[in-house]
Write a protein that holds these residues in place. Structure first.
Motif, short mmCIF file in Angstrom:
data_model
loop_
_atom_site.label_atom_id
_atom_site.label_comp_id
_atom_site.label_asym_id
_atom_site.label_seq_id
_atom_site.Cartn_x
_atom_site.Cartn_y
_atom_site.Cartn_z
N VAL A 16 0.86 -1.19 0.00
CA VAL A 16 0.00 0.00 0.00
C VAL A 16 0.89 1.23 0.00
N ARG A 17 0.60 2.13 -0.93
CA ARG A 17 1.29 3.43 -1.00
C ARG A 17 0.24 4.51 -0.79
N VAL A 18 0.68 5.60 -0.20
CA VAL A 18 -0.25 6.68 0.10
C VAL A 18 0.35 8.03 -0.30
N GLY A 56 -2.87 0.36 -4.23
CA GLY A 56 -2.90 -0.95 -3.58
C GLY A 56 -4.06 -1.10 -2.63
N GLU A 57 -5.18 -0.45 -2.95
CA GLU A 57 -6.35 -0.49 -2.06
C GLU A 57 -6.84 -1.90 -1.78
N GLU A 58 -6.58 -2.83 -2.70
CA GLU A 58 -7.01 -4.21 -2.47
C GLU A 58 -6.30 -4.84 -1.28
N HIS A 59 -5.22 -4.22 -0.82
CA HIS A 59 -4.48 -4.72 0.34
C HIS A 59 -4.91 -4.06 1.65
N ILE A 60 -5.91 -3.16 1.59
CA ILE A 60 -6.35 -2.44 2.78
C ILE A 60 -7.55 -3.15 3.41
N ALA A 61 -7.46 -3.43 4.69
CA ALA A 61 -8.58 -3.94 5.47
C ALA A 61 -9.03 -2.82 6.40
N VAL A 62 -10.33 -2.76 6.67
CA VAL A 62 -10.89 -1.70 7.51
C VAL A 62 -11.66 -2.33 8.66
N ARG A 71 -10.65 2.11 11.38
CA ARG A 71 -9.19 2.07 11.30
C ARG A 71 -8.80 1.14 10.17
N GLY A 72 -7.85 1.59 9.36
CA GLY A 72 -7.40 0.80 8.23
C GLY A 72 -5.99 0.30 8.43
N PHE A 73 -5.72 -0.87 7.87
CA PHE A 73 -4.39 -1.46 7.98
C PHE A 73 -4.11 -2.30 6.74
N CYS A 74 -2.84 -2.54 6.48
CA CYS A 74 -2.45 -3.39 5.37
C CYS A 74 -2.73 -4.84 5.74
N ARG A 75 -3.49 -5.51 4.92
CA ARG A 75 -3.83 -6.91 5.22
C ARG A 75 -2.67 -7.85 4.96
N THR A 76 -1.60 -7.36 4.31
CA THR A 76 -0.42 -8.19 4.04
C THR A 76 0.57 -8.13 5.20
N CYS A 77 0.94 -6.91 5.64
CA CYS A 77 1.97 -6.79 6.68
C CYS A 77 1.43 -6.27 8.02
N GLY A 78 0.19 -5.78 8.05
CA GLY A 78 -0.41 -5.31 9.29
C GLY A 78 -0.14 -3.85 9.64
N HIS A 80 -0.44 -0.10 10.29
CA HIS A 80 -1.57 0.79 10.50
C HIS A 80 -1.52 1.91 9.48
N LEU A 81 -2.62 2.13 8.77
CA LEU A 81 -2.65 3.10 7.68
C LEU A 81 -3.44 4.36 8.01
N PHE A 82 -4.53 4.22 8.75
CA PHE A 82 -5.34 5.40 9.06
C PHE A 82 -6.35 5.14 10.16
N TYR A 83 -6.74 6.24 10.78
CA TYR A 83 -7.94 6.36 11.60
C TYR A 83 -8.80 7.31 10.78
N ARG A 84 -10.05 6.95 10.51
CA ARG A 84 -10.89 7.76 9.62
C ARG A 84 -12.29 7.88 10.22
N LEU A 85 -12.83 9.11 10.20
CA LEU A 85 -14.22 9.29 10.59
C LEU A 85 -15.12 8.74 9.50
N LYS A 86 -16.20 8.09 9.88
CA LYS A 86 -17.11 7.50 8.90
C LYS A 86 -17.85 8.58 8.11
N GLU A 87 -18.03 9.74 8.70
CA GLU A 87 -18.66 10.86 8.01
C GLU A 87 -17.72 12.06 8.06
N GLY A 88 -17.62 12.77 6.97
CA GLY A 88 -16.85 14.01 6.97
C GLY A 88 -15.48 13.94 6.34
N GLY A 89 -14.98 12.75 6.01
CA GLY A 89 -13.73 12.65 5.28
C GLY A 89 -12.47 12.99 6.05
#
Length: 140
Positions: A16-18, A56-62, A71-78, A80-89
């Motif tokens: 995953v690249r960001v 590489g979004e296919e590698h992101i689990a939420v 919270r999102g993370f890489c499903r390959t290496c684990g 931590h990619l983000f903490y995200r509010l469900k509303e508001g972006g």
């Protein structure tokens, strides 16, 4: 990207690249119980709003960690990619993802009332309790 600064980063395995835009080089620390349980310590994060693009979004689990956030993370290496509010972006991205380590300044600590006594930071920062954080984001 609708921001002043653009940062590049990746997870540990590179699956995953960001690219994330920020309004500056400030970062904060969250001491809440969930962030500490998630990462084994406080979350050092950069606020990115919706100026975030992933490859590489296919590698992101939420994981839905509360009624209002996930919270999102890489499903390959684990990584931590983000903490995200469900509303508001709104995204809080772990600062360690980004390649430009030396550009950040620690300016804020949140959920300071949940910070355990066994660590402290020497920087002078804005400190908010959990109640203050919720009031700030609810507009009260």
């Amino acid at each position: 990207m609708d921001a002043n600064f653009e940062h590049q980063g990746r997870c540990l395995c590179g699956a995953v690249r960001v690219t994330a835009g920020t309004k500056g080089n400030s970062m904060g620390v969250c001491h809440c119980t969930m962030c500490r349980r998630w990462g084994g310590g406080p979350l050092f994060a950069v606020e990115c709003d919706d100026a975030v693009a992933f490859e590489g979004e296919e590698h992101i689990a939420v994981f839905s960690s509360s009624e209002w956030a996930e919270r999102g993370f890489c499903r390959t290496c684990g990584t931590h990619l983000f903490y995200r509010l469900k509303e508001g972006g709104h995204y809080a991205m772990p600062v360690g993802l980004f390649d430009d380590d030396d550009s950040w300044r620690l300016t804020e600590q949140i959920f300071i009332d949940q910070k355990p006594a066994f660590y402290a930071f020497s920087q002078t920062t804005k400190n908010l309790t959990g109640e203050e954080v919720f009031a700030l984001h609810s507009g009260k």
